[in-house]
Design an enzyme around this catalytic site. Structure first.
Site, PDB file in Angstrom:
ATOM      1  N   SER B 144       0.847  -1.196   0.000  1.00  0.00           N
ATOM      2  CA  SER B 144       0.000   0.000   0.000  1.00  0.00           C
ATOM      3  C   SER B 144       0.881   1.243   0.000  1.00  0.00           C
ATOM      4  O   SER B 144       2.008   1.211   0.513  1.00  0.00           O
ATOM      5  CB  SER B 144      -0.883   0.022   1.248  1.00  0.00           C
ATOM      6  OG  SER B 144      -1.481   1.290   1.403  1.00  0.00           O
ATOM      7  N   TYR B 157      -1.310   0.650  10.693  1.00  0.00           N
ATOM      8  CA  TYR B 157      -1.474  -0.036   9.406  1.00  0.00           C
ATOM      9  C   TYR B 157      -0.278   0.272   8.497  1.00  0.00           C
ATOM     10  O   TYR B 157       0.322  -0.632   7.897  1.00  0.00           O
ATOM     11  CB  TYR B 157      -2.782   0.437   8.752  1.00  0.00           C
ATOM     12  CG  TYR B 157      -3.023  -0.067   7.347  1.00  0.00           C
ATOM     13  CD1 TYR B 157      -3.479  -1.362   7.117  1.00  0.00           C
ATOM     14  CD2 TYR B 157      -2.822   0.770   6.238  1.00  0.00           C
ATOM     15  CE1 TYR B 157      -3.720  -1.817   5.826  1.00  0.00           C
ATOM     16  CE2 TYR B 157      -3.058   0.326   4.944  1.00  0.00           C
ATOM     17  CZ  TYR B 157      -3.510  -0.967   4.732  1.00  0.00           C
ATOM     18  OH  TYR B 157      -3.752  -1.414   3.465  1.00  0.00           O
TER      19      TYR B 157
HETATM   20  N1  LIG Z   1      -8.801  -0.887  -0.051  1.00  0.00           N
HETATM   21  C1  LIG Z   1      -7.757  -0.078  -0.058  1.00  0.00           C
HETATM   22  O1  LIG Z   1      -7.889   1.153  -0.042  1.00  0.00           O
HETATM   23  C2  LIG Z   1      -6.375  -0.644  -0.112  1.00  0.00           C
HETATM   24  C3  LIG Z   1      -5.344   0.219  -0.431  1.00  0.00           C
HETATM   25  C4  LIG Z   1      -4.044  -0.288  -0.479  1.00  0.00           C
HETATM   26  C5  LIG Z   1      -3.811  -1.605  -0.199  1.00  0.00           C
HETATM   27  N2  LIG Z   1      -4.831  -2.418   0.121  1.00  0.00           N
HETATM   28  C6  LIG Z   1      -4.534  -3.806   0.454  1.00  0.00           C
HETATM   29  O2  LIG Z   1      -5.097  -4.682  -0.510  1.00  0.00           O
HETATM   30  C7  LIG Z   1      -5.440  -5.916   0.113  1.00  0.00           C
HETATM   31  C8  LIG Z   1      -6.868  -6.294  -0.232  1.00  0.00           C
HETATM   32  O3  LIG Z   1      -7.729  -5.289   0.238  1.00  0.00           O
HETATM   33  P1  LIG Z   1      -9.222  -5.099  -0.258  1.00  0.00           P
HETATM   34  O4  LIG Z   1      -9.377  -3.674  -0.560  1.00  0.00           O
HETATM   35  O5  LIG Z   1      -9.568  -6.084  -1.255  1.00  0.00           O
HETATM   36  O6  LIG Z   1      -9.977  -5.337   1.109  1.00  0.00           O
HETATM   37  P2  LIG Z   1     -10.929  -6.506   1.614  1.00  0.00           P
HETATM   38  O7  LIG Z   1     -11.961  -6.762   0.621  1.00  0.00           O
HETATM   39  O8  LIG Z   1     -11.308  -6.090   2.964  1.00  0.00           O
HETATM   40  O9  LIG Z   1      -9.956  -7.762   1.707  1.00  0.00           O
HETATM   41  C9  LIG Z   1      -9.166  -8.063   2.795  1.00  0.00           C
HETATM   42  C10 LIG Z   1      -8.999  -9.548   2.852  1.00  0.00           C
HETATM   43  O10 LIG Z   1      -8.128  -9.920   3.908  1.00  0.00           O
HETATM   44  C11 LIG Z   1      -8.676 -11.068   4.516  1.00  0.00           C
HETATM   45  N3  LIG Z   1      -8.185 -11.285   5.851  1.00  0.00           N
HETATM   46  C12 LIG Z   1      -8.171 -10.430   6.872  1.00  0.00           C
HETATM   47  N4  LIG Z   1      -7.620 -11.031   7.945  1.00  0.00           N
HETATM   48  C13 LIG Z   1      -7.292 -12.277   7.574  1.00  0.00           C
HETATM   49  C14 LIG Z   1      -6.701 -13.381   8.250  1.00  0.00           C
HETATM   50  N5  LIG Z   1      -6.318 -13.322   9.520  1.00  0.00           N
HETATM   51  N6  LIG Z   1      -6.499 -14.515   7.564  1.00  0.00           N
HETATM   52  C15 LIG Z   1      -6.889 -14.615   6.292  1.00  0.00           C
HETATM   53  N7  LIG Z   1      -7.435 -13.609   5.610  1.00  0.00           N
HETATM   54  C16 LIG Z   1      -7.643 -12.440   6.250  1.00  0.00           C
HETATM   55  C17 LIG Z   1     -10.141 -10.825   4.481  1.00  0.00           C
HETATM   56  O11 LIG Z   1     -10.810 -12.038   4.686  1.00  0.00           O
HETATM   57  P3  LIG Z   1     -12.161 -12.168   5.548  1.00  0.00           P
HETATM   58  O12 LIG Z   1     -13.258 -12.269   4.595  1.00  0.00           O
HETATM   59  O13 LIG Z   1     -11.957 -13.444   6.304  1.00  0.00           O
HETATM   60  O14 LIG Z   1     -12.219 -10.973   6.448  1.00  0.00           O
HETATM   61  C18 LIG Z   1     -10.292 -10.290   3.082  1.00  0.00           C
HETATM   62  O15 LIG Z   1     -10.331 -11.362   2.161  1.00  0.00           O
HETATM   63  C19 LIG Z   1      -5.170  -5.748   1.594  1.00  0.00           C
HETATM   64  O16 LIG Z   1      -3.895  -6.278   1.906  1.00  0.00           O
HETATM   65  C20 LIG Z   1      -5.120  -4.250   1.746  1.00  0.00           C
HETATM   66  O17 LIG Z   1      -4.316  -3.872   2.839  1.00  0.00           O
HETATM   67  C21 LIG Z   1      -6.132  -1.976   0.160  1.00  0.00           C
END
Ligand SMILES: NC(=O)c1ccc[n+]([C@@H]2O[C@H](COP(=O)([O-])OP(=O)(O)OC[C@H]3O[C@@H](n4cnc5c(N)ncnc54)[C@H](OP(=O)(O)O)[C@@H]3O)[C@@H](O)[C@H]2O)c1
Ligand SMILES: Cc1cc2nc3c(=O)[nH]c(=O)nc-3n(C[C@H](O)[C@H](O)[C@H](O)COP(=O)(O)OP(=O)(O)OC[C@H]3O[C@@H](n4cnc5c(N)ncnc54)[C@H](O)[C@@H]3O)c2cc1C
Lengths: 460, 251
Positions: B144, B157
């Site tokens: 990120s 974070y």
């Molecule tokens: N959205 C943003 O603005 C953004 C920006 C930069 C980077 N990112 C990064 O991109 C990635 C995906 O984010 P997203 O936007 O797609 O968000 P998201 O839909 O909330 O996805 C997060 C995922 O992480 C999983 N997770 C959380 N804790 C876990 C654990 N202990 N074991 C296994 N899985 C776990 C969640 O699974 P559950 O269904 O079990 O909760 C979910 O599948 C993340 O690493 C995030 O930090 C996001």
């Protein structure tokens, strides 16, 4: 491993390997057997991820790669065992290059029966891909001139394989997947000189080109057309045709340099292409300009011009590592064939490529003659078109997928030795004898010893 | 195997319900992907995600995977690789946490760090070893921009992503020449479940845009991808802003 695999590589080093297009590198244990026994040992001990033979790595895609497994670099097995200078056959190791054969055979008045657009391929690679040359309409593909070969199979045994057997037909064009070819006996072509007598003419557009090829190709042993795929509108498919045959002795003239040494083989070489070229170099403008110049430079019509063998067959060999000019992302070569009667498909594809303005250097169009019996052998009687395109070109993957659909719908196929991206689902339509090939492999190699990235990707 | 354009035939997602990961999966399925493994904490959402992808054609499997249980990673991921080659591993799990609460509740903060950083160290190393054994494949790591320079407003974070980012870059260097490619993806603000209800940051983007950038990055074998691309310039300016200024920026 872009470039030459022949360097001093320690036994069993894991190195990244690519084909000539330098796309999709994967790591493999590179083994360079120096004896047949070493090759057999390598096959017996190649481990869970199997092994595959590799020649000079001139296949464009992933045919001679094997991620996580063994790659047998065959170029150290490079002995010419016997030349029958009266009957015109040669018995040699599979790692011998066509370049080397020309060097040795031309002074004796013999020439290889089929040569691709580069001399830097091995006899093993020529059989494995069942290569074709500018003489396909007359002489067929390489396998037509192979009398027999020795094949190291998955069980570690060596079999002598003769024409007309299923193993022969599965191995020629079989992309190394039936075993490792160790030696081959190949029939040669007698020649009086190492020069070509060449006729050149321009074709104004694709229809003009197809007509010329259909009507007069039979008069020439060698024939090929270079198409300018950046030309659009009425000039779509404009091309330069070069056709010819080996020059007879009397064509040289006794008092010329050529006449004094009619069978000399003197290819010329330029310095290698630089490794890193700015990405913009091969833009549309540069390529367009190149194609334009090249079209204008060609005589409207000339006959009987003398050319060296190397200049006629292998113009690109003069620039070692020319594949580097496409930069880090590498390039793909798209080559397909469609049968006679499918000219509309050919026209549509040429028009689509031209419309999309792919910065493609000259593409090659050729008329194929009769097919040979290899189960996965590429040539079918009809037309084949080959073009290089930088892999980084946006939208290219989807465009080629669309072209595949057209080709498959017309009963055609793409060439596995060039492929690096075909959708596997289309393979059975393109190669109807694939089922037999798989069945033979299942029986001959039940544990799947012979594997390549190509066979994994396409499920061969 | 990946093709000449870096398009995978098989995909393993760690964090199987991630919106960014699912958008990426859809995109890759439209190209060459025929086998998908969705690894995640068992839930109806995980099964729904799999069911939806199945309608697009590929074989889709789910498997239980918890980033917070590194001891299990070897066994869980080992099973997937035993079934066949994995061309791309997409490391997508992560939690945003809640900065204000986490500052007061160190145990919560540690969970953010353990999920995003140590969980990824474990899963990343396990995947890398398996990829190396098969001699090919890409590990795509969702880092990120928040990790580029930790901000007052979400440094818990941010610091976990900074650790992940540094780890993934180092891993990429370690794997150079092994046939395995590591790609670090640095999205800015992405409109997904994770950021639901938060105020949008400038240059906000979508899961689909991240997916497109990943496809392009795979084709080019990029080592670092910013989404949107303009963030690279913005962040390089921010990184060099003096501390006293940076501290007071409203970001
Ligand atoms: N959205 C943003 O603005 C953004 C920006 C930069 C980077 N990112 C990064 O991109 C990635 C995906 O984010 P997203 O936007 O797609 O968000 P998201 O839909 O909330 O996805 C997060 C995922 O992480 C999983 N997770 C959380 N804790 C876990 C654990 N202990 N074991 C296994 N899985 C776990 C969640 O699974 P559950 O269904 O079990 O909760 C979910 O599948 C993340 O690493 C995030 O930090 C996001
Ligand atoms: C500039 C250029 C022009 C070309 N022009 C043409 C052309 O006009 N016509 C044409 O048909 N092709 C053409 N090709 C493609 C080339 O002829 C084939 O790919 C050929 O197979 C390359 O031979 P190689 O020795 O480099 O084999 P590699 O590329 O190393 O291997 C190719 C295949 O052959 C198998 N193989 C190699 N050695 C053995 C062995 N000892 N036993 C069993 N299998 C083996 C490999 O497993 C692999 O599947 C061209 C390529 C280039 C770079």
């Amino acid at each position: 491993m872009p470039g030459k695999p022949g360097g001093p590589v320690a036994p069993d080093t894991t190195v990244p390997v690519t084909g000539w297009g330098r796309t999709a590198p994967t790591a493999a244990r590179l083994i360079r057997p120096r004896t047949y026994q070493e090759a057999a040992d390598a096959v017996r001990n190649c481990g869970a991820r199997g092994g595959i033979a590799r020649g000079l790595g001139r296949a464009y895609g992933d045919a001679a790669q094997n991620a996580g497994g063994a790659v047998l670099d065959m170029t150290a097995l490079d002995r010419i065992h016997a030349i029958d200078a009266d009957g015109g056959t040669v018995l040699c190791d599979a790692g011998v290059s066509l370049h080397r054969l020309m060097e040795v055979l031309l002074p004796l008045g013999w020439f290889v029966p089929v040569t691709p657009g580069t001399r830097q391929v091995t006899v093993g690679g020529a059989i494995g891909a069942d290569i074709h040359g500018k003489n396909h309409h007359v002489s067929g593909s390489f396998s037509r001139h192979v009398l027999s070969f020795e094949l190291l199979t998955a069980d570690g045994h060596v079999r002598t394989v003769s024409r007309g057997t299923p193993l022969f037909d599965a191995t020629v064009g079989g992309m190394g997947l039936t075993g490792v070819i160790l030696t081959a006996t190949v029939r040669l072509l007698p020649v009086e000189t190492s020069y070509m007598s060449v006729d050149t003419e321009r074709a104004a557009d694709l229809d003009d080109l197809l007509t010329r090829l259909t009507e007069t190709d039979h008069r020439y042993r060698y024939s090929v057309a270079w198409i300018d795929l950046l030309a659009r509108g009425p000039a779509t498919g404009r091309a330069v045709l070069t056709r010819g045959d080996h020059a007879p002795l009397e064509a040289l003239g006794p008092r010329t340099r050529a006449g004094r040494a009619p069978l000399a083989f003197r290819p010329r070489s330029l310095p290698p292409a630089p490794d890193l070229v700015p990405g913009g170099l091969l833009g549309r403008t540069t390529v367009g300009l190149f194609n334009e110049l090249w079209y204008r430079k060609a005589p409207r019509a000339s006959t009987g011009r003398l050319q060296r063998v190397s200049a006629f067959f292998h113009p690109l060999d003069g620039v070692p590592h020319w594949n580097r000019v496409y930069g880090r992302a590498g390039f793909v070569q798209y080559q397909f064939a469609v049968g006679h009667g499918q000219e509309d498909t050919l026209r549509r594809i040429v028009a689509r490529i031209s419309e999309r303005r792919c910065p493609s250097f000259l593409a090659v169009l050729k008329r194929f003659g009769d097919a040979d019996p290899g189960w996965l052998s590429f040539p079918v009687p009809g037309w084949t078109l080959a073009l290089d395109i930088p892999a980084a070109l946006p939208g290219l993957a989807a465009l080629l997928d669309e072209l595949d659909e057209e080709v498959a719908a017309a009963g055609g196929r793409v060439y596995l030795a060039k492929d690096s991206r075909l959708r596997p689902e289309l393979l059975t339509a393109m190669y109807p004898r694939l089922a037999e090939f798989r069945a033979l492999r299942a029986e001959l190699d039940p544990h799947g010893v012979f594997v390549s990235d190509l066979s994994r990707r396409l499920g061969l | 195997m990946k093709d000449a354009f870096g398009m995978p035939q098989s995909l393993l997602v760690l964090g199987g319900t991630s919106e960014i990961a699912l958008a990426t999966a859809r995109r890759l399925i439209a190209r060459r992907t025929r086998t998908v493994w969705l690894a995640g904490r068992p839930s109806p959402a995980l099964e729904q995600a799999a069911a939806h992808l199945r309608t697009l054609g590929p074989d889709v499997h789910t498997l239980p995977f918890d980033a917070l249980d590194p001891e299990s990673h070897e066994a869980v991921l080992g099973k997937v690789f035993a079934e066949g080659d994995v061309d791309v591993v997409l490391l997508a799990f992560g939690v945003l946490g809640d900065q204000a609460t986490d500052e007061r509740e160190p145990v919560n903060a540690v969970r953010v760090a353990q999920t995003n950083y140590t969980g990824a160290v474990s899963a990343g190393l396990v995947s890398a070893r398996a990829l190396q054994a098969q001699g090919h494949g890409s590990l795509v790591v969702l880092s990120s921009v928040a990790g580029e320079r930790a901000r007052r407003s979400n440094f818990i974070y941010g610091s976990s992503k900074a650790g992940l980012d540094a780890f993934a870059q180092g891993l990429g260097d370690a794997l150079h020449g092994t046939g395995v490619h590591v790609m670090v993806v640095r999205p800015g603000f992405v409109r997904s479940r994770m950021t639901e209800g938060l105020e949008e940051a400038p240059l906000a983007t979508t899961p689909e845009a991240v997916a497109t950038a990943i496809e392009t990055g795979l084709r080019r074998r990029s080592e670092m991808v910013w989404v949107p691309g303009a963030l690279r310039v913005v962040m390089s300016a921010l990184r060099h802003a003096p501390r006293s200024v940076f501290r007071r920026l409203p970001i």
